[in-house]
Design a protein around this motif. Structure first.
Motif, PDB file in Angstrom:
ATOM      1  N   UNK A   1       0.862  -1.190   0.000  1.00 39.60           N
ATOM      2  CA  UNK A   1       0.000   0.000   0.000  1.00 39.60           C
ATOM      3  C   UNK A   1       0.896   1.237   0.000  1.00 39.60           C
ATOM      4  N   UNK A   2       1.366   1.594  -1.175  1.00 43.21           N
ATOM      5  CA  UNK A   2       2.412   2.598  -1.287  1.00 43.21           C
ATOM      6  C   UNK A   2       1.957   3.976  -0.812  1.00 43.21           C
ATOM      7  N   UNK A   3       0.790   4.427  -1.243  1.00 41.40           N
ATOM      8  CA  UNK A   3       0.341   5.767  -0.858  1.00 41.40           C
ATOM      9  C   UNK A   3       0.119   5.851   0.649  1.00 41.40           C
ATOM     10  N   UNK A   4      -0.448   4.798   1.209  1.00 41.27           N
ATOM     11  CA  UNK A   4      -0.640   4.755   2.659  1.00 41.27           C
ATOM     12  C   UNK A   4       0.705   4.807   3.374  1.00 41.27           C
ATOM     13  N   UNK A   5       1.670   4.058   2.849  1.00 45.63           N
ATOM     14  CA  UNK A   5       3.006   4.036   3.446  1.00 45.63           C
ATOM     15  C   UNK A   5       3.653   5.417   3.383  1.00 45.63           C
ATOM     16  N   UNK A   6       3.522   6.088   2.251  1.00 48.29           N
ATOM     17  CA  UNK A   6       4.100   7.431   2.113  1.00 48.29           C
ATOM     18  C   UNK A   6       3.495   8.393   3.136  1.00 48.29           C
ATOM     19  N   UNK A   7       2.181   8.329   3.282  1.00 53.19           N
ATOM     20  CA  UNK A   7       1.517   9.222   4.238  1.00 53.19           C
ATOM     21  C   UNK A   7       1.945   8.929   5.670  1.00 53.19           C
ATOM     22  N   UNK A   8       2.049   7.656   6.007  1.00 53.33           N
ATOM     23  CA  UNK A   8       2.474   7.287   7.359  1.00 53.33           C
ATOM     24  C   UNK A   8       3.896   7.758   7.643  1.00 53.33           C
ATOM     25  N   UNK A   9       4.753   7.648   6.644  1.00 53.09           N
ATOM     26  CA  UNK A   9       6.152   8.042   6.839  1.00 53.09           C
ATOM     27  C   UNK A   9       6.305   9.552   7.015  1.00 53.09           C
ATOM     28  N   UNK A  10       5.346  10.318   6.521  1.00 51.70           N
ATOM     29  CA  UNK A  10       5.396  11.765   6.749  1.00 51.70           C
ATOM     30  C   UNK A  10       5.265  12.084   8.236  1.00 51.70           C
ATOM     31  N   UNK A  11       4.444  11.286   8.922  1.00 55.22           N
ATOM     32  CA  UNK A  11       4.204  11.528  10.345  1.00 55.22           C
ATOM     33  C   UNK A  11       5.132  10.713  11.242  1.00 55.22           C
ATOM     34  N   UNK A  12       5.573   9.549  10.745  1.00 56.79           N
ATOM     35  CA  UNK A  12       6.411   8.662  11.566  1.00 56.79           C
ATOM     36  C   UNK A  12       7.653   8.248  10.774  1.00 56.79           C
ATOM     37  N   UNK A  13       8.503   9.201  10.413  1.00 59.09           N
ATOM     38  CA  UNK A  13       9.619   8.887   9.506  1.00 59.09           C
ATOM     39  C   UNK A  13      10.678   7.969  10.102  1.00 59.09           C
ATOM     40  N   UNK A  14      10.831   7.975  11.416  1.00 58.86           N
ATOM     41  CA  UNK A  14      11.925   7.217  12.036  1.00 58.86           C
ATOM     42  C   UNK A  14      11.426   6.101  12.948  1.00 58.86           C
ATOM     43  N   UNK A  15      10.159   5.752  12.845  1.00 59.24           N
ATOM     44  CA  UNK A  15       9.589   4.758  13.756  1.00 59.24           C
ATOM     45  C   UNK A  15      10.116   3.358  13.476  1.00 59.24           C
ATOM     46  N   UNK A  16      10.260   3.012  12.200  1.00 63.34           N
ATOM     47  CA  UNK A  16      10.752   1.691  11.807  1.00 63.34           C
ATOM     48  C   UNK A  16      11.987   1.878  10.932  1.00 63.34           C
ATOM     49  N   UNK A  17      13.021   1.097  11.190  1.00 59.36           N
ATOM     50  CA  UNK A  17      14.242   1.208  10.400  1.00 59.36           C
ATOM     51  C   UNK A  17      13.957   0.895   8.931  1.00 59.36           C
ATOM     52  N   UNK A  18      14.562   1.642   8.008  1.00 63.13           N
ATOM     53  CA  UNK A  18      14.311   1.426   6.578  1.00 63.13           C
ATOM     54  C   UNK A  18      14.561  -0.015   6.128  1.00 63.13           C
ATOM     55  N   UNK A  19      15.639  -0.644   6.636  1.00 62.59           N
ATOM     56  CA  UNK A  19      15.928  -2.019   6.230  1.00 62.59           C
ATOM     57  C   UNK A  19      14.829  -2.971   6.691  1.00 62.59           C
ATOM     58  N   UNK A  20      14.269  -2.705   7.869  1.00 58.77           N
ATOM     59  CA  UNK A  20      13.199  -3.572   8.374  1.00 58.77           C
ATOM     60  C   UNK A  20      11.964  -3.475   7.476  1.00 58.77           C
ATOM     61  N   UNK A  21      11.603  -2.264   7.081  1.00 58.80           N
ATOM     62  CA  UNK A  21      10.461  -2.098   6.179  1.00 58.80           C
ATOM     63  C   UNK A  21      10.731  -2.771   4.835  1.00 58.80           C
ATOM     64  N   UNK A  22      11.954  -2.612   4.335  1.00 49.44           N
ATOM     65  CA  UNK A  22      12.306  -3.229   3.055  1.00 49.44           C
ATOM     66  C   UNK A  22      12.217  -4.746   3.142  1.00 49.44           C
ATOM     67  N   UNK A  23      12.751  -5.322   4.209  1.00 53.45           N
ATOM     68  CA  UNK A  23      12.712  -6.779   4.346  1.00 53.45           C
ATOM     69  C   UNK A  23      11.277  -7.277   4.485  1.00 53.45           C
ATOM     70  N   UNK A  24      10.438  -6.517   5.184  1.00 54.76           N
ATOM     71  CA  UNK A  24       9.028  -6.889   5.315  1.00 54.76           C
ATOM     72  C   UNK A  24       8.358  -6.937   3.948  1.00 54.76           C
ATOM     73  N   UNK A  25       8.612  -5.920   3.138  1.00 51.52           N
ATOM     74  CA  UNK A  25       8.020  -5.870   1.797  1.00 51.52           C
ATOM     75  C   UNK A  25       8.543  -7.005   0.920  1.00 51.52           C
TER      76      UNK A  25
END
Length: 334
Positions: free
Chosen positions: A70-94
């Motif tokens: 859900x790319x658009x949802x992810x983009x919106x969430x990252x605007x408010x929570x940019x550092x909540x989850x490490x980028x590598x963790x999100x990438x591995x999840x995807x």
């Protein structure tokens, strides 16, 4: 808790407890007993209410968006929570979701766009540990026949130097690779072009080249040789030549697990295929005498073929200029 003037949350909790008392599902739990009886109904109903009233954390919502593409949802969430989850963790999840969840073609495309977006956010796929994780995970697409993710990750600078090609070719063999199906060939070519070591092997596996030749997969074997595979590589570090393994590979018919007719047919096919395999390796530089020396007690492919009474292979080895007395000379000089 004020029962005369309950808040909305309290009212929801009470309603859930009340409804759970009359719900068949309220009597089910992990151990089958937790929700039994009046106290159990109240307990389980309370848990249900708490779960219903407790919103997901930002981290859970981010991971859900990455997992579901859900790319658009992810983009919106990252605007408010940019550092909540490490980028590598999100990438591995995807990436895990792309590989191991059954997706429609449209959902595959959505997930690839999400992976590309996450790669663009600055995950360093050239870093040692990250690179090994990302590329090894990307190689798993063979099981689901989706190569695009590997292509994408490598395009962002990942190296395939940590990929063990012997595992890749075993997968190809297990899935019945055929020349008309170029998925495995394309994957092998892609990894070799991004620094995969054609001679790397671990945990006692045969080298990728020897496995492919054993499986009669000569186009892929040719590709490995073009990228520097050793035509003499043995099945393990102590064996000086793969020709020694091939010469002994047919053995005798095994009647233990199948009928005599089937066992004889398989054995005869093995014998008839063997000259082409040996000729292929010798034609690409393998020592026809099997690099005989003390590690192999001076045994040569010719000696093994003679011991196995394999007349067809003996004829082939002589045509390839094998020395029938090489082993004898080796022993005499040792």
């Amino acid at each position: 808790m004020n029962l005369r003037n309950p808040s909305k949350a309290t009212a929801a909790l009470l309603a859930t407890i009340f409804l759970s008392a009359f719900s068949p599902g309220s009597h089910a739990s992990n151990d089958g007993k937790l929700c039994e009886g009046p106290a159990g109904i109240v307990f389980c109903g309370s848990l249900m209410a708490i779960q219903a009233l407790t919103p997901k954390t930002a981290a859970e919502r981010l991971n859900d968006a990455a997992r579901n593409g859900e790319l658009e949802n992810l983009k919106n969430l990252l605007k408010f929570f940019p550092d909540t989850v490490q980028p590598l963790h999100l990438l591995s999840t995807a990436m895990y979701s792309y590989i191991y969840r059954e997706n429609s073609q449209a959902k595959d495309a959505d997930k690839l766009k999400t992976i590309q977006f996450l790669l663009n956010r600055g995950v360093d796929v050239t870093d040692g540990g990250t690179n090994k994780f990302v590329v090894s995970l990307a190689s798993g697409v063979l099981n689901t026949r989706r190569l695009e993710m590997t292509e994408l990750v490598l395009a962002y600078g990942a190296s395939a130097k940590d990929v063990e090609l012997s595992v890749l070719v075993l997968t190809a063999g297990r899935h019945g690779y055929a020349e008309s199906d170029d998925l495995y060939y394309r994957m092998l070519k892609l990894l070799l072009e991004h620094d995969a070591d054609p001679n790397r092997t671990e945990r006692g596996r045969k080298p990728a080249l020897l496995t492919l030749v054993t499986l009669n997969q000569f186009p892929m074997a040719e590709l490995l040789l073009q990228h520097g595979a050793d035509p003499d590589a043995g099945k393990n570090p102590t064996e000086p030549s793969g020709l020694l393994f091939l010469a002994a590979s047919c053995g005798k018919p095994d009647y233990k697990w199948t009928s005599k007719e089937v066992a004889d047919r398989n054995w005869n096919k093995c014998l008839s295929d063997l000259p082409a395999k040996v000729s292929f390796l010798v034609g690409h530089g393998a020592d026809v005498n099997g690099k005989a020396g003390m590690p192999s007690q001076c045994a040569t492919p010719y000696d093994i073929a003679k011991k196995e009474d394999n007349a067809l292979l003996l004829k082939t080895l002589l045509e390839l200029k094998a020395d029938p007395r090489f082993g004898e000379k080796c022993l005499a000089s040792g």
